[in-house]
Design a protein around this motif. Sequence first.
Motif, PDB file in Angstrom:
ATOM      1  N   HIS A  11      28.119  24.252 -39.071  1.00  0.00           N
ATOM      2  CA  HIS A  11      27.057  23.598 -38.304  1.00  0.00           C
ATOM      3  C   HIS A  11      26.827  24.352 -36.998  1.00  0.00           C
ATOM      4  CE1 HIS A  11      27.478  20.224 -41.043  1.00  0.00           C
ATOM      5  NE2 HIS A  11      28.782  20.260 -40.835  1.00  0.00           N
ATOM      6  N   PRO A  12      26.010  25.403 -37.012  1.00  0.00           N
ATOM      7  CA  PRO A  12      25.836  26.199 -35.795  1.00  0.00           C
ATOM      8  C   PRO A  12      25.234  25.418 -34.631  1.00  0.00           C
ATOM      9  CG  PRO A  12      24.353  26.946 -37.531  1.00  0.00           C
ATOM     10  CD  PRO A  12      25.250  25.915 -38.128  1.00  0.00           C
ATOM     11  N   GLY A  13      24.455  24.392 -34.915  1.00  0.00           N
ATOM     12  CA  GLY A  13      23.856  23.607 -33.843  1.00  0.00           C
ATOM     13  C   GLY A  13      24.835  22.673 -33.163  1.00  0.00           C
ATOM     14  N   ARG A  14      25.977  22.471 -33.771  1.00  0.00           N
ATOM     15  CA  ARG A  14      26.974  21.556 -33.233  1.00  0.00           C
ATOM     16  C   ARG A  14      27.494  22.022 -31.867  1.00  0.00           C
ATOM     17  NH1 ARG A  14      31.786  19.609 -37.060  1.00  0.00           N
ATOM     18  NH2 ARG A  14      32.136  17.604 -36.059  1.00  0.00           N
ATOM     19  N   ILE A  15      27.799  23.296 -31.757  1.00  0.00           N
ATOM     20  CA  ILE A  15      28.288  23.818 -30.479  1.00  0.00           C
ATOM     21  C   ILE A  15      27.196  23.714 -29.426  1.00  0.00           C
ATOM     22  CG2 ILE A  15      29.013  25.905 -29.260  1.00  0.00           C
ATOM     23  CD1 ILE A  15      30.687  26.623 -31.598  1.00  0.00           C
ATOM     24  N   ALA A  16      25.964  23.979 -29.798  1.00  0.00           N
ATOM     25  CA  ALA A  16      24.859  23.867 -28.839  1.00  0.00           C
ATOM     26  C   ALA A  16      24.770  22.440 -28.306  1.00  0.00           C
ATOM     27  CB  ALA A  16      23.549  24.278 -29.487  1.00  0.00           C
ATOM     28  N   LYS A  17      24.910  21.446 -29.180  1.00  0.00           N
ATOM     29  CA  LYS A  17      24.879  20.050 -28.744  1.00  0.00           C
ATOM     30  C   LYS A  17      26.039  19.753 -27.799  1.00  0.00           C
ATOM     31  CE  LYS A  17      23.281  17.952 -32.979  1.00  0.00           C
ATOM     32  NZ  LYS A  17      23.537  16.876 -33.925  1.00  0.00           N
ATOM     33  N   ILE A  18      27.214  20.241 -28.170  1.00  0.00           N
ATOM     34  CA  ILE A  18      28.421  19.973 -27.378  1.00  0.00           C
ATOM     35  C   ILE A  18      28.303  20.579 -25.979  1.00  0.00           C
ATOM     36  CG2 ILE A  18      30.889  20.525 -27.202  1.00  0.00           C
ATOM     37  CD1 ILE A  18      30.991  20.232 -30.280  1.00  0.00           C
ATOM     38  N   ILE A  19      27.678  21.732 -25.873  1.00  0.00           N
ATOM     39  CA  ILE A  19      27.549  22.404 -24.572  1.00  0.00           C
ATOM     40  C   ILE A  19      26.314  21.915 -23.818  1.00  0.00           C
ATOM     41  CG2 ILE A  19      27.170  24.640 -23.449  1.00  0.00           C
ATOM     42  CD1 ILE A  19      28.758  25.886 -25.775  1.00  0.00           C
TER      43      ILE A  19
END
Length: 155
Positions: A11-19
């Motif tokens: 889920h590449p978008g997961r890190i973007a959400k977390i940051i």
Amino acid sequence: MRTIEKGASKHPGRIAKIILTPTLLVSGLVGMWIVANDGWLRAVAPTHAYGLLAFAVLDLVLALVVMAVPRIAYAGALLVSITQVAAMAGDALSFTPTGTLQAAFRAYLLGDMAFLALFGIQFAVAGITATAIAMPHAARHGVHFHQAKALKSLR
């Protein structure tokens, strides 16, 4: 951190959400702090204080929207951050409050740590959102972001 890295490949978008979520929250809170504590800004440029308050509210709303509708939030956050960077740079470079020299106002803004922090946060938001928007396109077109291989010595 390893858990985040393992989940990132799926889920590449997961890190973007977390940051992005806490970054937007901090941006909104810093903006509100500036409006609440900078009496001179409210006195000499009330429209700029209201504009900063609007940006802060947008950041807080976008922090919530990131969790529900990430694609829309990424685009919105990118647009808002770029607009805010342009507005802040415009204030520092050309805005002159009534009865104040432009150079004095510029020195005031560039000496204000909260202003500089918010300015830097907006660049971070723009970078995070641009990356989040580009990552799915890169995966679709076969572009991969891996750690670079070590260069071989010429000896």
